[in-house]
Design a protein around this motif. Sequence first.
Motif: not given
Length: 438
Positions: A273-285
């Motif tokens: 869940x954390x990875x998913x929402x961060x991904x949509x806010x363009x946070x660096x993987x």
Amino acid sequence: MNKNTIYHFVGIKGTGMSAMALILHARGCKVQGSDIEQRTFTQKGLENAHIKLLPFDPKNIHEGLTVIAGNSFTNDHPEIAKALKMKLPVYRYHQFLGKMIEGHTSIGISGTHGKTSTTGLLSHVLSNIAPTDYLIGDGTGNGVPNARFFVYEADEYRRHFLATKPDYSIMTNVDFDHPDYYADINDVFSAFQSFADQTQKGVFVWGEDPRLKHLKTHVPVYTYGTGLDDDFRAVNVKRNTDGSEFDVVHDGKNLGRFVIHLFGEHSILNSLAVIAVSYFEDVDLKEIKRELANFMGVKRRFSRSKVSDMTIVDDYAHHPSEINATLDATRQEFPDKKVVVVFQPHTYSRTLAYLDQFAQSLSKADEVYVTKIYSSPREKSGKVSSQDLVNKITKNSHLIKGEDMKPLLQYHNEVVVFMGAGDIQKYEKKYKDLLQKR
């Protein structure tokens, strides 16, 4: 927020209230609060911030205050009643939270189980990457200047989360709980549907939840989990005594391998869940990977300590699904040890509603000790007892007499898990004191 007013919290030691007070304080506001004089685990953070703590007294209320009332107290509470009579600004906790998240990219984490752990995980990840305000249900709150994100725990009890309208919402699961308020599972789901309808940009749900995957709302709904149809999937999962690692696949693309030093399948789902929402806010993987690997958990969620030759686990679990998750995590980290549970049933209505399910979940431990039922201000008695639960547990089960923890001294080099949402920690303290003397 108005820096010329004093924010007075009625019930400031509550977990959500103390976190909110800490955020306002960090934003440069004047904050004080009142509560019972008994010491609580949230008190240290307030004291460290030099926030004035007062005993309940209507004399605390005067002109110039904005009052934030804890949801545990009715309008008849002497301080709240006086504030209303004086026509001071009075907000309920959840109402004020709705105001605090404005002006940020807000992410509300809801779910019958797992919202505190997921909120803590997302708060840790984002706050170490970008300016982030966060409010966690374990009493932790933080505010920073010019915050980009506001991460908060969105509580479904009495539909309080409907006072907030986040940009994104995460829904970990929907289960029947709070039988003193909700009529049935359909009533609970209707509250989550309403919360989804108030979400502005996107909703992230556990793909295996039989109800959440059927949410229909005006914004995109993304699923996460291990299923073939999930939008964010954990694959090549490995679980061991150091934690878990897994690859994440989205839209046919492998986003990389992630490592967490957390235990239980639910920790993998929370991380997704954390990875998913961060991904949509363009946070660096790469930064997400780093911070997930650094996270070690939140207060009262699978907190471990060692006393004498015993491992002690402190956990907030007070619902059958939460007990299952905690025991799953315990077996993963300590596969060769006997697992002993000390369980405090939380409220008569919940114990009666889930008597059989509690027995099934607790029977997954090797030994179970049950304390008396923890009542609430709304519910002083009921038609069920702790002995009723002991009688239904199929494994070795025992009723704790009073607060006598001496029967647990028979165990050596094992794990004892203290579970409950009431004052279970007083039993834990007594046991630790006995261990230190043996």
